[in-house]
Design a protein around this motif. Structure first.
Motif, mmCIF file in Angstrom:
data_model
loop_
_atom_site.group_PDB
_atom_site.id
_atom_site.type_symbol
_atom_site.label_atom_id
_atom_site.label_comp_id
_atom_site.label_asym_id
_atom_site.label_seq_id
_atom_site.Cartn_x
_atom_site.Cartn_y
_atom_site.Cartn_z
ATOM 1 N N GLN A 74 -16.752 47.574 63.851
ATOM 2 C CA GLN A 74 -16.578 47.436 62.404
ATOM 3 C C GLN A 74 -17.663 48.272 61.733
ATOM 4 O O GLN A 74 -18.738 48.465 62.301
ATOM 5 C CB GLN A 74 -16.744 45.972 61.992
ATOM 6 C CG GLN A 74 -15.794 45.018 62.674
ATOM 7 C CD GLN A 74 -14.356 45.236 62.239
ATOM 8 O OE1 GLN A 74 -14.074 45.427 61.068
ATOM 9 N NE2 GLN A 74 -13.445 45.243 63.200
ATOM 10 N N SER A 75 -17.377 48.760 60.538
ATOM 11 C CA SER A 75 -18.391 49.553 59.851
ATOM 12 C C SER A 75 -18.446 49.228 58.364
ATOM 13 O O SER A 75 -17.466 48.772 57.780
ATOM 14 C CB SER A 75 -18.136 51.048 60.043
ATOM 15 O OG SER A 75 -16.903 51.418 59.466
ATOM 16 N N GLU A 76 -19.618 49.459 57.817
ATOM 17 C CA GLU A 76 -19.867 49.284 56.391
ATOM 18 C C GLU A 76 -20.775 50.429 55.960
ATOM 19 O O GLU A 76 -21.839 50.633 56.545
ATOM 20 C CB GLU A 76 -20.558 47.950 56.144
ATOM 21 C CG GLU A 76 -20.958 47.706 54.712
ATOM 22 C CD GLU A 76 -21.834 46.469 54.560
ATOM 23 O OE1 GLU A 76 -22.664 46.474 53.630
ATOM 24 O OE2 GLU A 76 -21.707 45.527 55.363
ATOM 25 N N LEU A 98 -26.455 56.734 66.661
ATOM 26 C CA LEU A 98 -25.352 55.765 66.700
ATOM 27 C C LEU A 98 -24.688 55.730 68.076
ATOM 28 O O LEU A 98 -24.379 54.653 68.594
ATOM 29 C CB LEU A 98 -24.325 56.072 65.604
ATOM 30 C CG LEU A 98 -24.780 55.801 64.172
ATOM 31 C CD1 LEU A 98 -23.706 56.230 63.180
ATOM 32 C CD2 LEU A 98 -25.155 54.343 63.962
ATOM 33 N N GLU A 99 -24.470 56.900 68.684
ATOM 34 C CA GLU A 99 -23.885 56.931 70.034
ATOM 35 C C GLU A 99 -24.768 56.177 71.025
ATOM 36 O O GLU A 99 -24.272 55.398 71.839
ATOM 37 C CB GLU A 99 -23.700 58.381 70.512
ATOM 38 C CG GLU A 99 -22.542 59.090 69.877
ATOM 39 C CD GLU A 99 -22.427 60.551 70.284
ATOM 40 O OE1 GLU A 99 -23.410 61.137 70.794
ATOM 41 O OE2 GLU A 99 -21.343 61.125 70.067
ATOM 42 N N VAL A 117 -23.740 49.751 60.146
ATOM 43 C CA VAL A 117 -24.019 49.703 58.716
ATOM 44 C C VAL A 117 -24.885 50.906 58.360
ATOM 45 O O VAL A 117 -25.903 51.145 59.009
ATOM 46 C CB VAL A 117 -24.746 48.394 58.324
ATOM 47 C CG1 VAL A 117 -25.042 48.368 56.831
ATOM 48 C CG2 VAL A 117 -23.946 47.173 58.751
ATOM 49 N N ILE A 118 -24.463 51.650 57.344
ATOM 50 C CA ILE A 118 -25.262 52.771 56.841
ATOM 51 C C ILE A 118 -25.490 52.542 55.356
ATOM 52 O O ILE A 118 -24.539 52.393 54.592
ATOM 53 C CB ILE A 118 -24.580 54.132 57.076
ATOM 54 C CG1 ILE A 118 -24.360 54.381 58.570
ATOM 55 C CG2 ILE A 118 -25.429 55.260 56.460
ATOM 56 C CD1 ILE A 118 -23.678 55.698 58.899
ATOM 57 N N LEU A 126 -31.891 57.397 55.013
ATOM 58 C CA LEU A 126 -30.789 56.491 55.316
ATOM 59 C C LEU A 126 -31.316 55.359 56.178
ATOM 60 O O LEU A 126 -32.217 55.561 56.997
ATOM 61 C CB LEU A 126 -29.688 57.209 56.109
ATOM 62 C CG LEU A 126 -28.885 58.282 55.414
ATOM 63 C CD1 LEU A 126 -27.918 58.925 56.409
ATOM 64 C CD2 LEU A 126 -28.131 57.722 54.229
ATOM 65 N N LYS A 127 -30.731 54.183 56.005
ATOM 66 C CA LYS A 127 -31.059 53.047 56.855
ATOM 67 C C LYS A 127 -29.811 52.738 57.680
ATOM 68 O O LYS A 127 -28.759 52.417 57.124
ATOM 69 C CB LYS A 127 -31.458 51.841 56.013
ATOM 70 C CG LYS A 127 -31.848 50.644 56.841
ATOM 71 C CD LYS A 127 -32.292 49.498 55.947
ATOM 72 C CE LYS A 127 -32.628 48.281 56.796
ATOM 73 N NZ LYS A 127 -32.969 47.143 55.949
ATOM 74 N N LEU A 128 -29.920 52.874 58.986
ATOM 75 C CA LEU A 128 -28.826 52.553 59.890
ATOM 76 C C LEU A 128 -29.111 51.221 60.550
ATOM 77 O O LEU A 128 -30.257 50.933 60.920
ATOM 78 C CB LEU A 128 -28.690 53.612 60.991
ATOM 79 C CG LEU A 128 -27.981 54.915 60.673
ATOM 80 C CD1 LEU A 128 -28.583 55.638 59.503
ATOM 81 C CD2 LEU A 128 -27.955 55.805 61.896
#
Length: 173
Positions: A74-76, A98-99, A117-118, A126-128
């Motif tokens: 899931q992503s946001e 991310l990988e 989440v990004i 950016l906050k990942l």
């Protein structure tokens, strides 16, 4: 080479091995398809040494694709950065991080669900956040290739919270 082997190829091999456990059908055709996909990954990496520019939405689509049949992702994405075109080097860093985080969740924790989440930390970072439902994280045993990648990419942390493993990193853009 280190990031190609540890990142993209390892992710593809791991997702393929997990997918095979539930797959049925012609094994020869499945193996041939897998071999061709691995060949394409190596060829693509050799022909394009640096990622082109992309936005966070495109990056999440790219890193989620190999895992589609294996785990639930899931992503946001913060709307203020969803379509923000990142430089090639930042695109590569975000993709690699991310990988690596997804692969670690599956490989080390046996995760079946991952949340990406990004968000915008500021106008220049950016906050990942990568959360997963895998086994709780223990004390790191040694510095690995993945740890080196995270150290080079930004300020990061990993912890166990509310039954989830939570990885956070701030990347300058």
């Amino acid at each position: 080479w280190e990031q190609l082997i540890h990142g993209k190829l390892q992710s593809k091999m791991l997702s393929n091995s997990i997918d095979k456990k539930g797959a049925s059908g012609n094994q020869v055709l499945a193996d041939r398809k897998f071999t061709n996909e691995m060949h394409d990954l190596v060829t693509q990496s050799l022909n394009t040494p640096l990622q082109s520019s992309a936005n966070p939405t495109q990056i999440i689509e790219q890193v989620s694709k190999p895992w589609g049949a294996v785990i639930d992702i899931q992503s946001e994405i913060d709307p203020s950065v969803a379509k923000l075109k990142l430089s090639p080097s930042v695109t590569q860093t975000v993709t690699d991080v991310l990988e690596e985080a997804i692969t670690n969740a599956v490989k080390h924790g046996g995760a079946e669900k991952v949340w990406l989440v990004i968000k915008s930390k500021s106008s220049n970072s950016l906050k990942l956040q990568v959360k997963n439902n895998g086994a709780p994280m223990g004390k790191p045993k040694r510095e690995s290739i993945g740890t080196k990648l995270f150290n080079q990419s930004g300020i990061w942390s990993i912890s166990n919270k509310n039954g989830l493993v939570v990885f956070k990193i701030q990347i300058d853009i």
